[in-house]
Design an enzyme around this catalytic site. Structure first.
Site, PDB file in Angstrom:
ATOM      1  CE1 TYR A 248      -3.394   0.249   4.286  1.00 21.56           C
ATOM      2  CE2 TYR A 248      -4.246  -1.905   4.913  1.00 21.56           C
ATOM      3  CZ  TYR A 248      -3.802  -1.018   3.934  1.00 21.56           C
ATOM      4  OH  TYR A 248      -3.760  -1.421   2.628  1.00 21.56           O
TER       5      TYR A 248
ATOM      6  CE  LYS B 102      -1.733  -4.186   3.357  1.00 20.67           C
ATOM      7  NZ  LYS B 102      -2.010  -5.537   2.827  1.00 20.67           N
TER       8      LYS B 102
ATOM      9  CB  SER C 156      -0.890  -0.028   1.250  1.00 21.82           C
ATOM     10  OG  SER C 156      -1.427   1.241   1.507  1.00 21.82           O
TER      11      SER C 156
HETATM   12  C1  WQD Z   1      -9.537   9.001   1.289  1.00 20.14           C
HETATM   13  C2  WQD Z   1      -9.771  10.452   1.686  1.00 20.14           C
HETATM   14  C3  WQD Z   1     -10.384  10.736   3.975  1.00 20.14           C
HETATM   15  C4  WQD Z   1     -14.325   8.957   3.894  1.00 20.14           C
HETATM   16  C5  WQD Z   1      -7.192   3.846   1.272  1.00 20.14           C
HETATM   17  C6  WQD Z   1      -7.349   2.439   1.696  1.00 20.14           C
HETATM   18  C7  WQD Z   1      -6.021   1.807   2.006  1.00 20.14           C
HETATM   19  C8  WQD Z   1      -4.967   2.132   0.981  1.00 20.14           C
HETATM   20  C9  WQD Z   1      -4.926   3.603   0.660  1.00 20.14           C
HETATM   21  C10 WQD Z   1      -4.643   0.216  -0.407  1.00 20.14           C
HETATM   22  C11 WQD Z   1      -9.193  10.762   3.058  1.00 20.14           C
HETATM   23  C12 WQD Z   1     -11.489  11.206   3.053  1.00 20.14           C
HETATM   24  C13 WQD Z   1     -13.063   9.392   3.529  1.00 20.14           C
HETATM   25  C14 WQD Z   1     -15.328   9.912   4.210  1.00 20.14           C
HETATM   26  C15 WQD Z   1     -13.772  11.670   3.764  1.00 20.14           C
HETATM   27  N1  WQD Z   1      -5.163   1.421  -0.216  1.00 20.14           N
HETATM   28  N2  WQD Z   1     -12.811  10.721   3.464  1.00 20.14           N
HETATM   29  N3  WQD Z   1     -15.020  11.232   4.133  1.00 20.14           N
HETATM   30  O1  WQD Z   1      -7.530   6.527   3.896  1.00 20.14           O
HETATM   31  O2  WQD Z   1      -6.509   7.068   1.621  1.00 20.14           O
HETATM   32  O3  WQD Z   1      -6.833   4.659   2.373  1.00 20.14           O
HETATM   33  O4  WQD Z   1      -6.229   3.974   0.267  1.00 20.14           O
HETATM   34  O5  WQD Z   1      -3.989  -0.405   0.321  1.00 20.14           O
HETATM   35  O6  WQD Z   1      -6.261   0.430   2.039  1.00 20.14           O
HETATM   36  O7  WQD Z   1      -8.165   2.408   2.854  1.00 20.14           O
HETATM   37  O8  WQD Z   1      -8.781   6.082   1.734  1.00 20.14           O
HETATM   38  O9  WQD Z   1     -11.115   6.419   1.045  1.00 20.14           O
HETATM   39  O10 WQD Z   1     -10.610   6.095   3.518  1.00 20.14           O
HETATM   40  O11 WQD Z   1      -9.957   8.214   2.401  1.00 20.14           O
HETATM   41  O12 WQD Z   1     -13.511  12.883   3.704  1.00 20.14           O
HETATM   42  O13 WQD Z   1     -16.494   9.583   4.564  1.00 20.14           O
HETATM   43  O14 WQD Z   1     -11.180  10.667   1.802  1.00 20.14           O
HETATM   44  O15 WQD Z   1     -10.246  11.599   5.092  1.00 20.14           O
HETATM   45  O16 WQD Z   1      -8.680  12.087   3.034  1.00 20.14           O
HETATM   46  P1  WQD Z   1      -7.361   6.180   2.467  1.00 20.14           P
HETATM   47  P2  WQD Z   1     -10.198   6.643   2.203  1.00 20.14           P
END
Ligand code: WQD
Length: 349
Positions: A164, A168, A139
């Site tokens: 998390y 990784k 990741s």
């Molecule tokens: C993205 C952005 C949140 C929900 C993911 C996977 C992880 C890894 C990396 C593969 C952030 C914002 C989210 C909401 C929001 N991939 N958000 N409101 O945290 O980058 O991690 O990609 O391994 O496995 O989980 O992804 O979609 O949770 O968040 O504002 O209701 O969207 O704060 O800035 P993240 P995410």
């Protein structure tokens, strides 16, 4: 007398690939691409964050009766029994893990037990069966909070911003130590950025159990009325619009990278351990994702502003040149495709 091509085809067509987490969002799309490439996916999943119905969708796309083996990776003996039952494996694609950054901050022990415990068990299985190819679902979170938003594979692993991400980092280190100890398996870590979307057929897609942690499934559930509103976590980051920037990549593009990685490891010139960023090479903010989703799907939904979410980094996106030049992989879908396919899938649920 078989030609070399026929031998190669026969070898690949007989190549069982153990696919852990194969009923999950990314795993199910990889199962489709493995089958398409002539590999045989041995789908293993404990259904802790997926549904067995995913295998029906995979079967509809591949046109074959795919089988789900409901096994927890940490039950090593059960994994060994399965491999012996199917006549052996030539490769492993290991995805089984929990993957919600925010949740891992709240419940680290759940992530350490599952993600690291599963990795240890599957690596022991790889050694036992002298597996040739091992692809690890890593990741972009291994980079922590990078100095520069655009990261290459040489960007140092920062302090993981979440348990998390740390699991990784540990997984990648475990493979390096096995290589140093003389294990002959070839390892590739694919550092996914943000997987989104669904298969164009809408037979498979993301099915979060309970309240989604990730942005795009939350947008989809808000759009269809399952959630009242979407909260934007933070608007005071040092980015172009104050919201976090990520590299959102179509799940089908993530899936094809795994086939490219398996083929790459068959080359005698491939090193024993290699790492690739799997992202589009472009960053989009949370607000841009929201606006694009509304535009391409011609839909409205309520958005409210919230505070930052613990574990989030401000901005990160891939430099994906290494995967393009060495694996011969490149993303084929656009952000609009991914957001349309995500919405089409949501409407089938
Ligand atoms: C993205 C952005 C949140 C929900 C993911 C996977 C992880 C890894 C990396 C593969 C952030 C914002 C989210 C909401 C929001 N991939 N958000 N409101 O945290 O980058 O991690 O990609 O391994 O496995 O989980 O992804 O979609 O949770 O968040 O504002 O209701 O969207 O704060 O800035 P993240 P995410």
């Amino acid at each position: 007398m078989l030609t070399d091509f026929a031998k190669a085809y026969l070898r690949i067509s007989m190549s069982n690939i153990l696919l852990t987490g194969g009923a999950g969002f990314i795993g199910s799309h990889i199962a489709v691409e493995l089958r398409k490439a002539g590999y045989v996916p041995i789908i293993l999943d404990n259904l802790s964050n997926s549904l067995d119905s995913a295998v029906d969708g995979i079967s509809k796309i591949t046109g074959r009766k795919e089988v789900l083996h409901n096994i927890d990776c940490r039950r090593e003996n059960e994994v060994v029994d399965l491999i012996e039952k199917v006549g052996g494996i030539s490769g492993i694609v290991h995805l089984a893990a929990f993957k919600a950054v925010g949740e891992s901050v709240q419940n680290p022990s759940k992530y350490y037990d599952n993600n690291i415990g599963s990795m240890g068990s599957i690596l022991r299985v790889a050694e036992k069966f002298c597996v040739e190819q091992f692809v690890f679902s890593s990741s972009c979170t291994v980079y922590g909070s990078p100095q520069e938003a655009e990261v290459t594979e040489s960007t140092p692993m920062g302090n993981a911003y979440s348990p998390y991400g740390y699991t990784k980092q540990v997984g990648e280190r475990m493979m390096i130590d096995l290589v140093k100890a003389g294990v002959k398996t070839k390892f590739v870590s694919l550092r996914y950025f943000n997987p989104i979307g669904a298969h164009p057929s809408a037979w498979i897609g993301e099915f979060p159990i309970g309240k989604p942690n990730n942005l795009v499934p939350y947008i989809c559930q808000t759009s269809i009325g399952l959630r009242d509103e979407l909260t934007v976590y933070g608007n005071d980051y040092n980015t172009r619009d104050g919201s976090c920037i990520r590299d959102y990549i179509h799940v089908c593009d993530i899936a094809t990278a795994h086939v490219k990685a398996l083929d790459y490891m068959l080359k005698p010139t491939a090193p024993q351990h290699d790492v690739f960023n799997i992202g589009t090479g472009k960053g989009n903010s949370v607000k841009e994702i929201i606006d694009t989703f509304k535009e391409v799907n011609e839909i409205e939904f309520k958005v409210i502003q919230g505070s930052r979410r613990p574990g989030d980094v401000a901005a990160i996106y891939a430099n994906n040149q290494k995967a393009q030049s060495i694996l011969g992989w490149h993303p084929e879908y656009t952000l609009a495709d991914a957001l349309k396919h995500a919405w089409n899938w949501q409407k089938t649920l």
